[in-house]
Scaffold this active site. Structure first.
Site, PDB file in Angstrom:
ATOM      1  N   ASP A  49       0.042   6.077   6.196  1.00  0.00           N
ATOM      2  CA  ASP A  49      -0.121   5.279   7.530  1.00  0.00           C
ATOM      3  C   ASP A  49      -0.248   5.493   8.674  1.00  0.00           C
ATOM      4  O   ASP A  49      -0.412   6.735   8.474  1.00  0.00           O
ATOM      5  CB  ASP A  49       1.710   4.414   7.283  1.00  0.00           C
ATOM      6  CG  ASP A  49       1.424   2.708   7.454  1.00  0.00           C
ATOM      7  OD1 ASP A  49       0.345   2.266   8.205  1.00  0.00           O
ATOM      8  OD2 ASP A  49       1.957   2.115   6.996  1.00  0.00           O
TER       9      ASP A  49
ATOM     10  N   ASP B  57      -1.485  -6.424   7.597  1.00  0.00           N
ATOM     11  CA  ASP B  57      -0.975  -6.541   6.596  1.00  0.00           C
ATOM     12  C   ASP B  57      -0.809  -8.071   5.963  1.00  0.00           C
ATOM     13  O   ASP B  57      -1.087  -9.275   6.811  1.00  0.00           O
ATOM     14  CB  ASP B  57       0.733  -6.126   6.639  1.00  0.00           C
ATOM     15  CG  ASP B  57       0.831  -4.757   6.760  1.00  0.00           C
ATOM     16  OD1 ASP B  57       0.269  -4.324   7.017  1.00  0.00           O
ATOM     17  OD2 ASP B  57       2.722  -4.413   6.928  1.00  0.00           O
TER      18      ASP B  57
HETATM   19  C1  GLA Z   1       2.794  -1.001   6.588  1.00  0.00           C
HETATM   20  C2  GLA Z   1       1.627  -0.479   5.652  1.00  0.00           C
HETATM   21  C3  GLA Z   1       2.431  -1.300   4.965  1.00  0.00           C
HETATM   22  C4  GLA Z   1       4.194  -0.827   4.804  1.00  0.00           C
HETATM   23  C5  GLA Z   1       4.673  -1.026   5.523  1.00  0.00           C
HETATM   24  C6  GLA Z   1       5.502   0.144   5.210  1.00  0.00           C
HETATM   25  O1  GLA Z   1       2.889  -1.587   7.592  1.00  0.00           O
HETATM   26  O2  GLA Z   1       0.519  -1.453   6.350  1.00  0.00           O
HETATM   27  O3  GLA Z   1       1.274  -1.535   3.589  1.00  0.00           O
HETATM   28  O4  GLA Z   1       3.674   0.466   3.880  1.00  0.00           O
HETATM   29  O5  GLA Z   1       3.976  -0.538   7.001  1.00  0.00           O
HETATM   30  O6  GLA Z   1       6.460   0.538   6.333  1.00  0.00           O
END
Ligand code: GLA
Length: 400
Positions: free
Chosen positions: A145, A200
């Site tokens: 990430d 997301d």
């Molecule tokens: C980000 C990612 C998500 C998830 C969260 C976890 O927002 O894009 O897919 O992995 O972090 O904290």
């Protein structure tokens, strides 16, 4: 001296590659984040692995059990990352062994910055050490990430972890998650096996939901960002429009449309629901092998939206063996009558240089959601597509 340094750099770069052949078709599996977020532990992950097999989903091709954010404990005195001893008392190696014993693979999550998005320890400054730890645990997949990276550059940071994974000696699929912020489709082909193209996803079909500084995109907002990127995807390097929300609260037709569009876009199919406890409708969507075969087709070409009229979208995806997938998607909320005039739908794919032309070739038509053969493309037909729903066909040349 300078020349020698340049030669050394070149020779190091020559050896630095991602692990090849780990994602010749889009990866399939499950991830903890969409449904469980922070609330994960080894008991539930083991149960998910059990359910993957007992539900028949493993038999459909889903293989990775991915533990997303919040598995972390503290680093030990030597800087080695450890899992949370309360949530994962048996340790990650034991969990990996259990998942492997079921014929499945295990994924884990980290972040290129000092902290993950949920505030757990990130891998900054520990890249080679963490990669070695993951390899020693038997990890098969790393989602990496991009939170808490204020002074970092995406390409350099992801390349560093790619090299660390390679050096650790265990083939680990590398999933890039910087939300499309620096167009990874343009630079990550030899770094990762898939890259997120958007922010997301949330379990809603056509809106953005904001929670303070952070927002969740709906299915359609993601489709519109991911669809134009088709030329960048292919075997070993996929556009990732985020994990699935099927079974997480949308209606059955929205779930079907969501799943179908992910398959038309050759997206990784990472389930995001509680597969221990699925409705029959959810299970039927996620385990339709004919539909999954559209996603997993070995040609590895992302489909596209070729024509839009009156809220109806016509999508095409070339498949191996001169077949095509064709999807009619009703983007409105009310049912629509659609005349399938196959001869009028001639199209051309500039990736494979293939034409769909129902005047020169007659195709057999299989409806993949009903499982039934329908009249061939010689005949026009009127169909009704409910609001936010799809009709999905596999078209096979009749001469075959
Ligand atoms: C980000 C990612 C998500 C998830 C969260 C976890 O927002 O894009 O897919 O992995 O972090 O904290």
């Amino acid at each position: 001296m300078l020349a020698a340094a340049a030669m050394l750099a070149t020779s190091l770069n020559v050896n630095a590659q991602k692990w090849e052949n780990l994602a010749l078709t889009p990866p399939m599996g499950w991830s903890s984040w969409n449904k469980f977020a922070r609330n994960i532990d080894e008991k539930s992950i083991r149960e998910i692995a059990d359910a993957m097999v007992s539900s028949g989903l493993a038999d459909c091709g889903y293989e990775y059990i991915n533990i997303d954010d919040c598995w972390h404990g503290e680093r030990d005195a030597d800087g080695n990352i450890q899992c949370d001893p309360e949530k994962f008392p048996s340790g990650m190696k034991a969990l990996a062994d259990y998942i492997h014993s079921k014929g499945l693979k295990i994924g884990i999550y980290s972040d290129a910055g000092c902290l993950t998005c949920a505030g757990e320890p990130g891998s900054l400054g520990h890249e080679y050490q963490d990669a070695k730890t993951y390899a020693s645990w038997g990890i098969d997949y790393l989602k990496y990430d991009w939170c808490n990276t204020p002074d970092q550059v995406t390409k350099g940071s992801y390349r560093l972890m790619r090299d660390a994974l390679r050096a650790a000696g265990r083939p680990i699929l590398f999933s890039i998650c910087e939300w499309g912020s620096t167009e990874p489709w343009k630079w990550a082909g030899d770094i990762g096996h898939m890259w997120r193209t958007t922010g997301d996803i949330g379990a809603h079909f056509d809106c953005v939901k904001f929670y303070g500084a952070w927002g969740e995109l709906g299915v359609l907002q993601i489709v519109d960002k991911n669809e134009p990127l088709r030329t960048y995807a292919g075997p070993g390097h996929w556009n990732d429009p985020d994990m699935l929300e099927v079974g997480n609260g949308m209606s059955e037709n929205e779930d079907r449309a969501h799943f179908t569009l992910w398959c038309m876009m050759a997206a990784p199919l990472i389930l995001g629901n509680d597969i221990r406890d699925m409705s029959d409708e959810t299970k039927a969507i996620l385990s339709n092998k004919d539909v999954i075969a559209i996603d997993q087709d070995p040609l590895g070409v992302q489909g596209w939206r070729f024509y839009v009229s009156d809220g109806i979208e016509y999508w095409f995806k070339p498949l191996s063996g001169d077949d095509w997938a064709m999807c009619v998607f009703n983007r409105t909320t009310s049912p629509k009558k659609v005349m399938l005039d196959w001869k009028d739908l001639a199209t051309y794919d500039n990736i494979t240089n293939r034409k769909f032309n129902a005047v020169s070739t007659i195709y057999n038509v299989k409806n993949l959601w009903t499982g039934k053969e329908e009249p061939s493309t010689e005949k026009n037909r009127e169909i009704t597509v409910p609001g936010y729903d799809v009709a999905l066909y596999r078209l096979t040349p009749k001469t075959k």
